[in-house]
Design a protein around this motif. Structure first.
Motif, PDB file in Angstrom:
ATOM      1  N   ASP A 287     -10.213   7.718  -6.880  1.00 35.99           N
ATOM      2  CA  ASP A 287     -10.426   6.587  -7.841  1.00 35.99           C
ATOM      3  C   ASP A 287     -11.036   5.443  -7.169  1.00 35.99           C
ATOM      4  O   ASP A 287     -12.085   4.769  -7.982  1.00 35.99           O
ATOM      5  CB  ASP A 287      -8.916   5.768  -8.219  1.00 35.99           C
ATOM      6  N   GLN A 325      -1.391  -0.425   3.430  1.00 34.72           N
ATOM      7  CA  GLN A 325      -2.513   0.410   3.012  1.00 34.72           C
ATOM      8  C   GLN A 325      -3.773  -0.270   3.771  1.00 34.72           C
ATOM      9  O   GLN A 325      -4.413   0.629   4.607  1.00 34.72           O
ATOM     10  CB  GLN A 325      -2.957   0.612   1.578  1.00 34.72           C
ATOM     11  N   THR A 388      -2.956  -9.857  -5.625  1.00 39.29           N
ATOM     12  CA  THR A 388      -2.318  -8.808  -6.328  1.00 39.29           C
ATOM     13  C   THR A 388      -1.333  -9.259  -7.394  1.00 39.29           C
ATOM     14  O   THR A 388      -0.731 -10.338  -7.197  1.00 39.29           O
ATOM     15  CB  THR A 388      -1.244  -8.120  -5.199  1.00 39.29           C
ATOM     16  N   GLU A 421       0.477  -1.066 -14.996  1.00 40.15           N
ATOM     17  CA  GLU A 421      -0.409  -0.407 -15.771  1.00 40.15           C
ATOM     18  C   GLU A 421      -1.087  -1.514 -16.960  1.00 40.15           C
ATOM     19  O   GLU A 421      -0.322  -1.883 -17.734  1.00 40.15           O
ATOM     20  CB  GLU A 421      -0.190   0.928 -16.523  1.00 40.15           C
ATOM     21  N   ARG A 438      -6.544  -0.165  -9.547  1.00 40.77           N
ATOM     22  CA  ARG A 438      -5.133   0.184 -10.195  1.00 40.77           C
ATOM     23  C   ARG A 438      -4.245   0.675  -9.059  1.00 40.77           C
ATOM     24  O   ARG A 438      -3.060   0.575  -9.598  1.00 40.77           O
ATOM     25  CB  ARG A 438      -5.425   1.083 -11.059  1.00 40.77           C
ATOM     26  N   SER A 439      -4.663   0.934  -7.821  1.00 39.24           N
ATOM     27  CA  SER A 439      -3.503   1.392  -6.839  1.00 39.24           C
ATOM     28  C   SER A 439      -3.842   0.729  -5.557  1.00 39.24           C
ATOM     29  O   SER A 439      -4.813   0.330  -5.174  1.00 39.24           O
ATOM     30  CB  SER A 439      -3.432   2.739  -6.821  1.00 39.24           C
ATOM     31  N   GLU A 441      -3.504   2.065  -2.544  1.00 39.93           N
ATOM     32  CA  GLU A 441      -4.537   3.031  -1.999  1.00 39.93           C
ATOM     33  C   GLU A 441      -6.080   2.922  -2.279  1.00 39.93           C
ATOM     34  O   GLU A 441      -6.760   2.646  -1.402  1.00 39.93           O
ATOM     35  CB  GLU A 441      -4.117   4.599  -2.268  1.00 39.93           C
ATOM     36  N   SER A 442      -6.236   2.946  -3.392  1.00 38.36           N
ATOM     37  CA  SER A 442      -7.863   2.991  -3.840  1.00 38.36           C
ATOM     38  C   SER A 442      -8.126   1.308  -3.519  1.00 38.36           C
ATOM     39  O   SER A 442      -9.358   1.250  -3.056  1.00 38.36           O
ATOM     40  CB  SER A 442      -8.072   3.007  -5.182  1.00 38.36           C
TER      41      SER A 442
END
Length: 683
Positions: A287, A325, A388, A421, A438-439, A441-442
């Motif tokens: 992503d 992360q 965030t 979402e 969107r996450s 991690e990405s």
């Protein structure tokens, strides 16, 4: 634009060799896609068995066409490709793309077929994409010259991102994912086997296209790395960021070499250093490949030495995931300073000390979020601010993104992670060019990748691979002398001559000195702690006997004697010419720690002293020599200077293939090499 770029992205006419009348077949798709996309150029199907193909006039051969096409897509089977390419060369076709596989990926027979294609191109002006290329796409002008089934869906959105991929299927995957994210493309090329045009050359040809302002690369290997380096440096000079996803992070991909340098560096560590030193942001989450470019545009390569991130949030849990992360990836999350907290409270934002600024539900009010972002983005302790956003991004998307849209126009980069979402909020941020994720991690992957880039350096002249020969350790020290890399004093003694008086005090170490024996310890060729002349004579006899027993055919005539050197710590400094990436330099913990702690820092060579300091800081074991907790300090500045000097092997006239100092003793004042191995080109 160049002739190649025009033929690649803006051909006035295309020919489809082996076009099928069935639009559902692989060889029928390109003609169907071109018709559906509204491509304005001339499309000429070539099929000797039909007068028409999909309702259009067809021609029996390339030679029968009414004009020489700008771009030919060969869709016919593998065994007919060479004949079709030969005809293209004879006609002077600028660019040919080959769909068929069965070439270098299929062993010796396939490599022979691929070499035949290269031979046909030699001396001509015809260039080749592929073989095993699924095609070329330019959504801006309807050029869907591809057999990729993904383009049967609604047309890819046009944009300003160019994609080049070793994997043809990833082209379709990125288009579908981009469609879902509202991301458009300026072009997509499946490069295939790179029998002629490499991925780097293809991207380089598009650099002057004003409709392209960033590049995404999907890399399966480091083939033709020199061309990739040249492209990346030119892209950086034009302010066009490059983001790459490269396969091969597993240990199974490591490439062993004669020295520890090859074993420790490994293929992926070299690729990682190469990409970073080219100014390319390497991501490890798919992503992030699509999401990183907006952030890479905002973070200058000149400022990548720092990576302090401030976090403001409306959801503590979401922020915690992002912080976690980021920490895994070595990115510093900086808490607001006392001065920043005071400014926040003065602005009416309730702020408490902590790792992140948690606005709680109050942050869903636009005036609170705006005030917080104004202060955070102007605070000197942050290089980037991450917001965030919680449920408000989904329930009230217009209100949630309004302060982000305004703050995102400032000088300091702002990134946004949406915890729920929230497609509407995401689309609005994407359209505005604000880095949004969107996450966790990405998000963290993109931030780490962008800050890990280093200013792109111009590539060195490419040196072809060569057979190597080893130098003796004594000759290796002569090379270190020419580089001004310190080493322990050394005397070379012949076994068949009387023992002279040594120019240094006992105790000493004696070693076999032979170009035929690289790993002296394994041959019993090293004896330590020799305390007097009698012991040295006995040691020399034993060394020669051990060496001849280990390697009976080796040239064993000399020994090397050095004083014993005690250091604060030991480093390994290695250099080698990688077959693809070119010259690299590496530093790791030396001595016994080399095998026990496989920790290292790798860069393209040569490096400056400043870059060498960064390398030393990246190896945690070497920080034990910094003198913490009352321990004696070693001279890490001298280590950095030695690394920088050693890396100049990359610029020397003599072709050094591989060189290693292990260990390089780190002294309280200076450094000293006490073992060295050098492999030079035999010719």
């Amino acid at each position: 634009m160049s002739r190649l770029a025009d033929a690649l992205m803006r051909p006035r006419s295309v020919a489809l060799v082996g076009a099928s009348d069935d639009p559902a077949k692989t060889s029928g798709r390109p003609q169907r896609f071109l018709a559906e996309s509204g491509y304005a150029g001339r499309v000429m199907p070539v099929n000797p068995g039909r007068a028409t193909v999909q309702g259009q006039q067809a021609w029996p051969s390339l030679a029968a066409l009414p004009e020489v096409p700008d771009h030919v897509f060969i869709l016919s089977p593998t065994d007919s490709v060479a004949a079709a390419l030969g005809e293209c060369v004879r006609l002077g076709v600028p660019l040919v793309t080959v769909l068929a596989d069965g070439f270098s990926e299929e062993g010796e027979e396939g490599r022979s077929r691929e070499q035949e294609l290269r031979a046909l191109l030699e001396g001509s002006r015809t260039r080749l994409v592929g073989p095993s290329s699924i095609g070329v796409v330019n959504p801006r002008n309807g050029l869907l010259l591809t057999a990729n089934a993904a383009f049967a869906e609604p047309q890819a959105r046009d944009g300003r991102v160019f994609v080049a991929s070793h994997s043809g299927s990833m082209i379709g995957a990125l288009v579908s994912r981009g469609r879902a994210r509202g991301i458009g493309f300026a072009g997509l090329v499946s490069v295939g086997n790179e029998a002629d045009l490499s991925l780097g050359e293809i991207c380089e040809a598009t650099l002057d296209d004003e409709g392209i302002d960033g590049y995404l690369l999907f890399l399966e290997s480091m083939r033709h790395a020199h061309a990739l380096h040249r492209f990346a440096a030119a892209a950086a000079a034009r302010g066009k960021p490059v983001v790459a996803y490269k396969l091969g992070r597993s240990e199974a991909a490591a490439r062993m070499a004669v020295t520890h340098t090859g074993a420790l560096a490994g293929e992926d560590a070299v690729a990682d250093a190469f990409l970073k030193d080219c100014g390319i942001a390497r991501v490890g989450v798919l992503d992030a490949l699509l999401e990183t470019l907006p952030l890479a545009r905002r973070v200058s390569l000149r400022s990548v030495r720092r990576s302090r991130v401030g976090v403001v949030t409306t959801t503590g849990g979401g922020a915690a995931m992002a912080v976690d992360q980021l920490g895994i990836r070595g990115v510093t999350v900086e808490p607001p300073s006392e001065a920043t907290l005071a400014r926040l409270n003065s602005a009416g934002v309730k702020a408490r000390p902590g790792t992140v600024l948690d606005l709680t539900l109050a942050g869903t009010r636009a005036e609170v979020m705006s005030a917080a972002l104004d202060v955070m983005l102007s605070a000197p302790e942050f290089d980037l601010v991450l917001a965030t956003i919680g449920s408000s991004a989904r329930l009230q998307p217009e209100l949630a993104v309004a302060p982000l849209l305004r703050a995102g126009k400032g000088e300091k980069p702002l990134a946004v992670m949406l915890v729920p979402e929230a497609p509407q909020a995401l689309a609005t941020l994407t359209e505005a060019g604000i880095p949004s994720f969107r996450s966790p991690e990405s998000c963290a992957d993109a931030i780490a990748a962008v800050f890990a880039r280093r200013p792109a350096r111009p590539p060195l002249p490419h040196r072809s691979a060569a057979a190597g020969k080893s130098l003796s350790e004594f000759d290796a020290y002569a090379l270190l002398d020419s580089l001004d890399v310190p080493h322990a004093p050394a005397v070379k003694l012949r076994f068949d001559e009387p023992l002279p008086r040594l120019p240094f005090e006992y105790p000493v170490v004696a070693k076999i000195c032979s170009a035929d024996i690289q790993h002296k310890t394994e041959a019993g060729g090293v004896m330590l702690g020799i305390r007097d002349e009698t012991s040295l004579r006995d040691a020399l006899q034993q060394l020669r006997a051990n060496a001849l027993r280990h390697a009976p055919s080796a040239n064993v005539e000399e020994a090397l004697v050095q004083p014993m050197v005690a250091g604060v710590a030991e480093a390994l400094v290695g250099y080698r010419v990688d077959a693809e990436a070119g010259p690299i330099v590496m530093v790791a913990a030396g001595g016994i720690w080399t095998e026990l702690v496989r920790e290292r820092s790798v860069r393209l060579a040569p490096v400056s002293v400043e870059e060498a300091r960064e390398m030393v800081a990246e190896v945690r074991m070497l920080q034990a020599a910094a003198g913490r907790r009352g321990q004696q300090a070693g001279d890490l500045e001298a280590l950095a200077q030695a690394i920088a000097a050693f890396s100049q092997l990359a610029t020397r006239a003599e072709h050094v293939l591989e060189a290693e100092i292990n260990p390089l003793k780190i002294l309280p004042d200076g450094v000293a090499a006490v073992d060295a191995l050098v492999v030079v080109a035999a010719a």
